[in-house]
Enzyme design. Structure first.
Site, PDB file in Angstrom:
ATOM      1  N   TYR A 155      92.793  45.063  80.105  1.00 44.74           N
ATOM      2  CA  TYR A 155      92.319  46.133  80.993  1.00 44.74           C
ATOM      3  C   TYR A 155      93.078  47.434  80.696  1.00 44.74           C
ATOM      4  O   TYR A 155      92.549  48.536  80.868  1.00 44.74           O
ATOM      5  CB  TYR A 155      92.475  45.702  82.457  1.00 44.74           C
ATOM      6  CG  TYR A 155      91.605  46.447  83.421  1.00 44.74           C
ATOM      7  CD1 TYR A 155      90.219  46.430  83.319  1.00 44.74           C
ATOM      8  CD2 TYR A 155      92.168  47.184  84.470  1.00 44.74           C
ATOM      9  CE1 TYR A 155      89.424  47.117  84.223  1.00 44.74           C
ATOM     10  CE2 TYR A 155      91.381  47.873  85.380  1.00 44.74           C
ATOM     11  CZ  TYR A 155      90.015  47.834  85.250  1.00 44.74           C
ATOM     12  OH  TYR A 155      89.227  48.516  86.144  1.00 44.74           O
ATOM     13  N   LYS A 162      93.302  53.150  87.245  1.00 51.37           N
ATOM     14  CA  LYS A 162      93.052  52.665  88.614  1.00 51.37           C
ATOM     15  C   LYS A 162      94.278  52.912  89.501  1.00 51.37           C
ATOM     16  O   LYS A 162      94.132  53.196  90.690  1.00 51.37           O
ATOM     17  CB  LYS A 162      92.684  51.177  88.610  1.00 51.37           C
ATOM     18  CG  LYS A 162      91.329  50.865  87.980  1.00 51.37           C
ATOM     19  CD  LYS A 162      90.173  51.606  88.614  1.00 51.37           C
ATOM     20  CE  LYS A 162      88.828  51.080  88.177  1.00 51.37           C
ATOM     21  NZ  LYS A 162      87.709  51.971  88.569  1.00 51.37           N
TER      22      LYS A 162
END
Ligand code: NAD
Length: 262
Positions: A155, A162
């Site tokens: 990720y 995020k």
């Protein structure tokens, strides 16, 4: 009982029927909201317009959120069309595919900039552009992932984006508090969408998710839509700056072990 009757909601980030934005759209529609869409650009028009038409939505505007002039244009169009807006949903994320595999330290400077710009900064840019037309009692909502708090292999830079997005939620919640506009995020468990397909190993992780998650259930775009209705309705009138997990409880695990193998 319709929870969003009389409210106008603009939804950014609809790409197709699998999009989280589509789950939110359907739930908002069922709860009586007046809707408007903004999508990334011409390439998506043939997918987004029919979806909008199926619900009788006529405000459908392109906007590449990495461009300030396009954000200004869509905000001006919204003011002209609706006057004021109650809800703004940001369901947008992007990183180059090559950044979503292998070691995080391989992230390029440009890849870092792009991922942070589109996936995190754009929420703040939209908040600023719509600030003066948000009605008291309104809500801003974005979608995040637990990879911003913990390591999710591959990720990578999206996790860093995020983290920035979640911090932005808290700072924006503080800024918008005096005008009685709330700012929250939903941290969604894995859902098979276009964006998710770009993360290496997503399929394997998605397949195993229900073996570990306390509720043992997959996450659907409808699940996200239902929580979005709650967070953007008056039911959540005193909730702001929060990251609300819709992940079958996965995030509470300290030691993930598949069920039956404890
Ligand atoms: P999706 O691909 O359907 O949606 C992503 C959207 O971002 C698309 O509509 C795309 O057009 C838009 N976008 C990308 N670059 C843009 C730009 N420059 N300007 C405007 N729009 C742009 O996938 P999704 O899974 O529905 O993603 C929505 C949000 O949910 C993203 O922030 C994603 O990170 C987040 N999320 C997804 C999952 C998951 O498992 N699918 C889990 C947690 C969080």
């Amino acid at each position: 009982m319709k929870l969003l009757e009389g409210k106008t909601a603009l939804i950014f980030g609809l790409a197709n029927k699998r999009s989280i934005a589509w789950g939110i759209t359907q739930a908002f529609h069922q709860h009586g909201a007046q809707l408007g869409f903004s999508y990334a650009g011409e390439a998506l028009e043939h997918r987004v317009k029919p979806l909008a038409e199926s619900l009788g939505v006529t405000f459908v505007e392109p906007c590449d959120v990495s461009k300030d002039d396009e954000i200004e244009r869509v905000a001006a169009k919204a003011r002209e069309t609706f006057g004021e807006v109650d809800i703004l949903v940001h369901s947008i994320g992007f990183a180059n595919r090559e950044e979503l595999q292998g070691p995080y330290y391989n992230t390029s400077r440009e890849g870092f900039r792009l991922a942070l710009d589109i996936s995190a900064y754009s929420f703040t840019a939209l908040a600023k552009a719509f600030q003066s037309m948000l009605r008291p009692g309104g809500a801003l909502l974005t979608i995040t992932y637990n990879g911003g708090e913990r390591v999710a292999p591959n990720y990578n830079v999206m996790g860093v984006a995020k983290a920035a997005l979640e911090a932005s939620v808290r700072y924006l919640a503080y800024d918008f508090g005096p005008q009685n506009v709330r700012v929250n995020a939903i941290s969604a468990g894995p859902i098979r969408t276009l964006a998710a397909a770009g993360v290496a190993g997503f399929k394997v992780m998605h397949r195993q998710f229900t073996d570990y998650a306390p509720l043992q259930q997959e996450i659907t775009i409808e699940d996200i839509g239902n929580t979005a209705v709650y967070l953007c309705s008056d039911l959540a009138a005193k909730t702001t700056g929060e990251i609300v997990f819709v992940d079958s409880g996965y995030n509470i695990l300290g030691v993930p072990i598949p069920r039956g193998k404890e």
